[in-house]
Scaffold this motif. Sequence first.
Motif, PDB file in Angstrom:
ATOM      1  N   ASN A  97       0.812  -1.224   0.000  1.00 15.03           N
ATOM      2  CA  ASN A  97       0.000   0.000   0.000  1.00 15.03           C
ATOM      3  C   ASN A  97       0.845   1.274   0.000  1.00 15.03           C
ATOM      4  O   ASN A  97       0.405   2.326   0.453  1.00 15.03           O
ATOM      5  CB  ASN A  97      -0.944   0.021   1.214  1.00 15.03           C
ATOM      6  CG  ASN A  97      -1.826  -1.207   1.284  1.00 15.03           C
ATOM      7  OD1 ASN A  97      -2.354  -1.654   0.268  1.00 15.03           O
ATOM      8  ND2 ASN A  97      -1.974  -1.768   2.469  1.00 15.03           N
ATOM      9  N   PHE A  98       2.079   1.151  -0.480  1.00 18.91           N
ATOM     10  CA  PHE A  98       2.946   2.328  -0.545  1.00 18.91           C
ATOM     11  C   PHE A  98       3.836   2.180  -1.768  1.00 18.91           C
ATOM     12  O   PHE A  98       4.770   1.385  -1.784  1.00 18.91           O
ATOM     13  CB  PHE A  98       3.787   2.450   0.731  1.00 18.91           C
ATOM     14  CG  PHE A  98       4.606   3.713   0.812  1.00 18.91           C
ATOM     15  CD1 PHE A  98       3.998   4.957   0.926  1.00 18.91           C
ATOM     16  CD2 PHE A  98       5.993   3.658   0.773  1.00 18.91           C
ATOM     17  CE1 PHE A  98       4.753   6.111   1.006  1.00 18.91           C
ATOM     18  CE2 PHE A  98       6.757   4.811   0.862  1.00 18.91           C
ATOM     19  CZ  PHE A  98       6.132   6.040   0.977  1.00 18.91           C
ATOM     20  N   SER A  99       3.529   2.967  -2.792  1.00 21.74           N
ATOM     21  CA  SER A  99       4.232   2.860  -4.068  1.00 21.74           C
ATOM     22  C   SER A  99       5.244   3.990  -4.210  1.00 21.74           C
ATOM     23  O   SER A  99       4.919   5.158  -3.981  1.00 21.74           O
ATOM     24  CB  SER A  99       3.215   2.922  -5.221  1.00 21.74           C
ATOM     25  OG  SER A  99       3.866   3.060  -6.465  1.00 21.74           O
ATOM     26  N   VAL A 100       6.474   3.648  -4.572  1.00 19.90           N
ATOM     27  CA  VAL A 100       7.518   4.631  -4.819  1.00 19.90           C
ATOM     28  C   VAL A 100       7.928   4.530  -6.287  1.00 19.90           C
ATOM     29  O   VAL A 100       8.385   3.478  -6.739  1.00 19.90           O
ATOM     30  CB  VAL A 100       8.738   4.402  -3.908  1.00 19.90           C
ATOM     31  CG1 VAL A 100       9.856   5.392  -4.250  1.00 19.90           C
ATOM     32  CG2 VAL A 100       8.342   4.556  -2.443  1.00 19.90           C
ATOM     33  N   VAL A 101       7.749   5.620  -7.028  1.00 26.23           N
ATOM     34  CA  VAL A 101       8.051   5.665  -8.463  1.00 26.23           C
ATOM     35  C   VAL A 101       9.093   6.754  -8.694  1.00 26.23           C
ATOM     36  O   VAL A 101       8.936   7.881  -8.213  1.00 26.23           O
ATOM     37  CB  VAL A 101       6.787   5.956  -9.296  1.00 26.23           C
ATOM     38  CG1 VAL A 101       7.119   5.990 -10.784  1.00 26.23           C
ATOM     39  CG2 VAL A 101       5.702   4.929  -9.006  1.00 26.23           C
ATOM     40  N   THR A 102      10.162   6.438  -9.407  1.00 26.79           N
ATOM     41  CA  THR A 102      11.200   7.432  -9.687  1.00 26.79           C
ATOM     42  C   THR A 102      10.972   8.068 -11.053  1.00 26.79           C
ATOM     43  O   THR A 102      10.564   7.405 -12.009  1.00 26.79           O
ATOM     44  CB  THR A 102      12.600   6.798  -9.638  1.00 26.79           C
ATOM     45  OG1 THR A 102      12.664   5.716 -10.565  1.00 26.79           O
ATOM     46  CG2 THR A 102      12.916   6.300  -8.245  1.00 26.79           C
ATOM     47  N   ILE A 103      11.230   9.352 -11.123  1.00 29.43           N
ATOM     48  CA  ILE A 103      11.174  10.103 -12.379  1.00 29.43           C
ATOM     49  C   ILE A 103      12.539  10.749 -12.559  1.00 29.43           C
ATOM     50  O   ILE A 103      12.972  11.534 -11.713  1.00 29.43           O
ATOM     51  CB  ILE A 103      10.064  11.173 -12.354  1.00 29.43           C
ATOM     52  CG1 ILE A 103       8.691  10.501 -12.217  1.00 29.43           C
ATOM     53  CG2 ILE A 103      10.122  12.051 -13.595  1.00 29.43           C
ATOM     54  CD1 ILE A 103       7.535  11.482 -12.109  1.00 29.43           C
ATOM     55  N   GLU A 104      13.220  10.430 -13.640  1.00 33.61           N
ATOM     56  CA  GLU A 104      14.590  10.870 -13.840  1.00 33.61           C
ATOM     57  C   GLU A 104      14.664  11.978 -14.878  1.00 33.61           C
ATOM     58  O   GLU A 104      13.951  11.967 -15.893  1.00 33.61           O
ATOM     59  CB  GLU A 104      15.455   9.689 -14.286  1.00 33.61           C
ATOM     60  CG  GLU A 104      16.935   9.996 -14.370  1.00 33.61           C
ATOM     61  CD  GLU A 104      17.759   8.781 -14.731  1.00 33.61           C
ATOM     62  OE1 GLU A 104      18.993   8.836 -14.596  1.00 33.61           O
ATOM     63  OE2 GLU A 104      17.163   7.764 -15.151  1.00 33.61           O
ATOM     64  N   SER A 105      15.526  12.945 -14.609  1.00 36.65           N
ATOM     65  CA  SER A 105      15.780  14.038 -15.550  1.00 36.65           C
ATOM     66  C   SER A 105      17.264  14.369 -15.517  1.00 36.65           C
ATOM     67  O   SER A 105      17.902  14.256 -14.474  1.00 36.65           O
ATOM     68  CB  SER A 105      14.962  15.273 -15.188  1.00 36.65           C
ATOM     69  OG  SER A 105      15.356  16.380 -15.973  1.00 36.65           O
ATOM     70  N   HIS A 106      17.810  14.784 -16.665  1.00 35.19           N
ATOM     71  CA  HIS A 106      19.229  15.125 -16.732  1.00 35.19           C
ATOM     72  C   HIS A 106      19.468  16.599 -17.032  1.00 35.19           C
ATOM     73  O   HIS A 106      20.615  17.025 -17.106  1.00 35.19           O
ATOM     74  CB  HIS A 106      19.927  14.271 -17.796  1.00 35.19           C
ATOM     75  CG  HIS A 106      19.926  12.811 -17.478  1.00 35.19           C
ATOM     76  ND1 HIS A 106      20.672  12.270 -16.458  1.00 35.19           N
ATOM     77  CD2 HIS A 106      19.227  11.775 -18.028  1.00 35.19           C
ATOM     78  CE1 HIS A 106      20.450  10.960 -16.394  1.00 35.19           C
ATOM     79  NE2 HIS A 106      19.582  10.638 -17.335  1.00 35.19           N
ATOM     80  N   ASN A 107      18.401  17.341 -17.227  1.00 35.14           N
ATOM     81  CA  ASN A 107      18.602  18.753 -17.600  1.00 35.14           C
ATOM     82  C   ASN A 107      17.746  19.721 -16.794  1.00 35.14           C
ATOM     83  O   ASN A 107      17.581  20.866 -17.184  1.00 35.14           O
ATOM     84  CB  ASN A 107      18.318  18.946 -19.101  1.00 35.14           C
ATOM     85  CG  ASN A 107      16.949  18.422 -19.502  1.00 35.14           C
ATOM     86  OD1 ASN A 107      16.141  18.091 -18.642  1.00 35.14           O
ATOM     87  ND2 ASN A 107      16.711  18.339 -20.797  1.00 35.14           N
ATOM     88  N   SER A 108      17.189  19.287 -15.686  1.00 33.03           N
ATOM     89  CA  SER A 108      16.412  20.191 -14.842  1.00 33.03           C
ATOM     90  C   SER A 108      17.356  20.889 -13.870  1.00 33.03           C
ATOM     91  O   SER A 108      18.179  20.238 -13.222  1.00 33.03           O
ATOM     92  CB  SER A 108      15.338  19.427 -14.063  1.00 33.03           C
ATOM     93  OG  SER A 108      14.400  18.841 -14.940  1.00 33.03           O
ATOM     94  N   VAL A 109      17.243  22.203 -13.778  1.00 33.81           N
ATOM     95  CA  VAL A 109      18.143  22.958 -12.903  1.00 33.81           C
ATOM     96  C   VAL A 109      17.389  23.669 -11.788  1.00 33.81           C
ATOM     97  O   VAL A 109      17.971  24.474 -11.067  1.00 33.81           O
ATOM     98  CB  VAL A 109      18.969  23.987 -13.711  1.00 33.81           C
ATOM     99  CG1 VAL A 109      19.870  23.289 -14.698  1.00 33.81           C
ATOM    100  CG2 VAL A 109      18.074  24.998 -14.401  1.00 33.81           C
ATOM    101  N   SER A 110      16.115  23.391 -11.621  1.00 32.74           N
ATOM    102  CA  SER A 110      15.333  24.063 -10.580  1.00 32.74           C
ATOM    103  C   SER A 110      14.113  23.231 -10.233  1.00 32.74           C
ATOM    104  O   SER A 110      13.727  22.308 -10.969  1.00 32.74           O
ATOM    105  CB  SER A 110      14.884  25.451 -11.044  1.00 32.74           C
ATOM    106  OG  SER A 110      13.890  25.326 -12.053  1.00 32.74           O
ATOM    107  N   ALA A 111      13.486  23.575  -9.101  1.00 35.88           N
ATOM    108  CA  ALA A 111      12.243  22.909  -8.716  1.00 35.88           C
ATOM    109  C   ALA A 111      11.153  23.173  -9.742  1.00 35.88           C
ATOM    110  O   ALA A 111      10.304  22.314 -10.004  1.00 35.88           O
ATOM    111  CB  ALA A 111      11.810  23.397  -7.331  1.00 35.88           C
TER     112      ALA A 111
END
Length: 746
Positions: A97-111
């Motif tokens: 009941n607790f899912s952790v999903v990663t989202i990857e980026s290589h060019n984001s420089v800010s929130a």
Amino acid sequence: MPPQRKGAAARVSEDTEDLTRHPLQAILLADSFATKFRPITLERPKVLLPLVNVPMIDYTLAWLESAGVEEVFVFCCAHSKQVIEYLEKSEWFSQPNFSVVTIESHNSVSAGDALRLIYERNVINGDFVLISGDTVSNMSLTQVIQEHKERRKKDSNAVMTMVIKQSKPSPITHQSRLGTDELFLAIDPQTKQLLFYEEKTDSYRGIIPLDNALLGDNPSICLHNDKQDCYIDICSQEVLSLFTDNFDYQHLRRHFVKGLLVDDIMGYKIFTHEIHSSYAARIDNYRSYDTISKDIIQRWTYPFVPDVMFSGNSATHLEREGMYRASEIEQSRSAHIGPFTVIGKGTKIGNNSKISNSVIGKGCSIGSNVSITGSYIWDSVTIEDGCDIRHAIICDGVVIKSGAALEPGVVLSFKVVIGQQCIVPSYSKVSLYQQPTVEDSDEELEYADNSSGTVDSSITCTVDTLNREMMSETPASQMLSLHLSSGVEAEVHMEKYAYLGPGGVGHVWSICEGAHEEEWRHSVAPSPADKLAEAIQSLEDDLELLNLDGNALSVSGELKSGRNGTDSEDDDVEDSRDDSIYYEKEVEATFLRAVNENIKVPDVILEMNSLRLSYNMTSADCAGAIFYAMMKQALEIPHATAGELRKSAASIIDAWNKLLKFYSKEIDDQIEVIMKFEEMCLESVKEFSPHFSQILHLLYDKDILEEDAILRWADEKKDAEESDKVFVKQSEKLIQWLREASEEED
């Protein structure tokens, strides 16, 4: 009628939403988009740095899971592969009941870039929790989410609720604790809507610029400088679309929050939710890292404490005085482990070594006659005989040769070697990486631009390799053959600077121009006395500016009009009473920290003065509060008999008599100490009741109380009720002896 049909449709829509309830989601930013933890974060992402021997991100995920969040999207950018690999190997991917999903980026420089990318993925289905992976909390989300949903039903423009909490009321104390800027918030006291958000800058000099329209459009405003932003936000889906529509929004607070507050066209609103008994704080710099580590050790974050949470620490046991010891450690009988210290699994400690107020990681080797105070030693660190380490951060694999010393504020990044007898100056940062020659143009960027060729975070090196090179007869400036993670061998110039001592390896980073002020504010080292004195003087100047006949910022942080009327007199009395309670708690916490961290009396006086200023207290108030804190501390020392309790009180008074004397110079101040002692014995610390006269005599012997103070106190009780004369009667022999001595002198 049309309005009725519209309302009915809205109710049907709400009912449908309830029937098709979406799981509670969270966006966790695993990149802080900042450079404050360099040079460490050139090699490891901030969220994987150990916080009391557990990666920071585990605290955030553990709290989200316990608070009822069902789906977490972890946004990874800097060192994304390390974060993803860690999560895949952890237990978070297998929690029910607790899912952790990663989202990857290589060019984001800010929130802002991160949230725009998440919006494009179309994974958020409703209201969500926005948080960074360096946040520690144990608060419940139930009430704040319910408040947010209720507002949304009434006003669709209520897009965000920020969690705040009562902070240290003194700007000086708050900054010395967390190393952050003073924060000013204007909040509608009725609706809790946020109207103004600004971090203090030097240009303000005590004047807060508020738009006249803000004062005119809102009948009631409270301006606070005593609140802490917890960086926990409950957001509607519109928040993501707002970032997508406005590419100028990069920083969550400086751009997004302040942008919405000044945007009169769209009419979007931000509200606040204040927590009181719960814990929430974000690790923004080395100083807040130090503070939050201490809070965890002292169990303010329960149940997220070393002996309860996290399977890796299941063998850690809590012992007396806040000491945690893991299994399988080797400690010499002559070694001394002081209070509020954590010792990791497999660590070895040699003869006559002393460790206090520190965290020691796994597999460390600490030699004989080593002194470690207020420091953070990560995993597999080797500290040879006779080293002295104070208020430092030492990363994995570091070797410190015999007789070396680290002065307060030093940061040693991974696998650095400090040579024999070397003294590393305060606030030094040492890394195997050379300091970038060109600073990043974007202040939000946490990681180095590898394309510049200045540094390469893929370089790996072992301490064994460095040690072999050091043992060989090579010149002070040498070429070490290191390996890139891609498998390509590269020649990296590694200078052994003379001031790292014989055999030392690493680059000493210079302090950037204009950054000297940040070094002491953001360091794990205690604030220097001269800097605290400057800050107190600045606070006094600000209070003079604010002490005007018109609108003024009170010490409680509320914007109030002139006090010509009588309507607020009862409120003022109540506020004063609350201030006294808070003040005593602050003094007690400050004194406890001084005892545990061995802070010198002059430095404690500076902190006490800042508290006194912020609460507008007298020296008598300060004397009474300090004596109360001293007696509470004496009570905490284990004792089996009444005699042992008196000895504990005597030892505390003897150790800190200079501090108490400083605030007890006048007779009135001394009388306040006696009256405070009376109050304690009758109410909060009754264990001292039988010992009142002995401790009163001790205070006289130590020249803290003069005979005039004791005699005036006794005289003031002549016409009092019998119940108020209990301690005067108990002290009759002392009082009579003082009277006779006084008459003989006359």
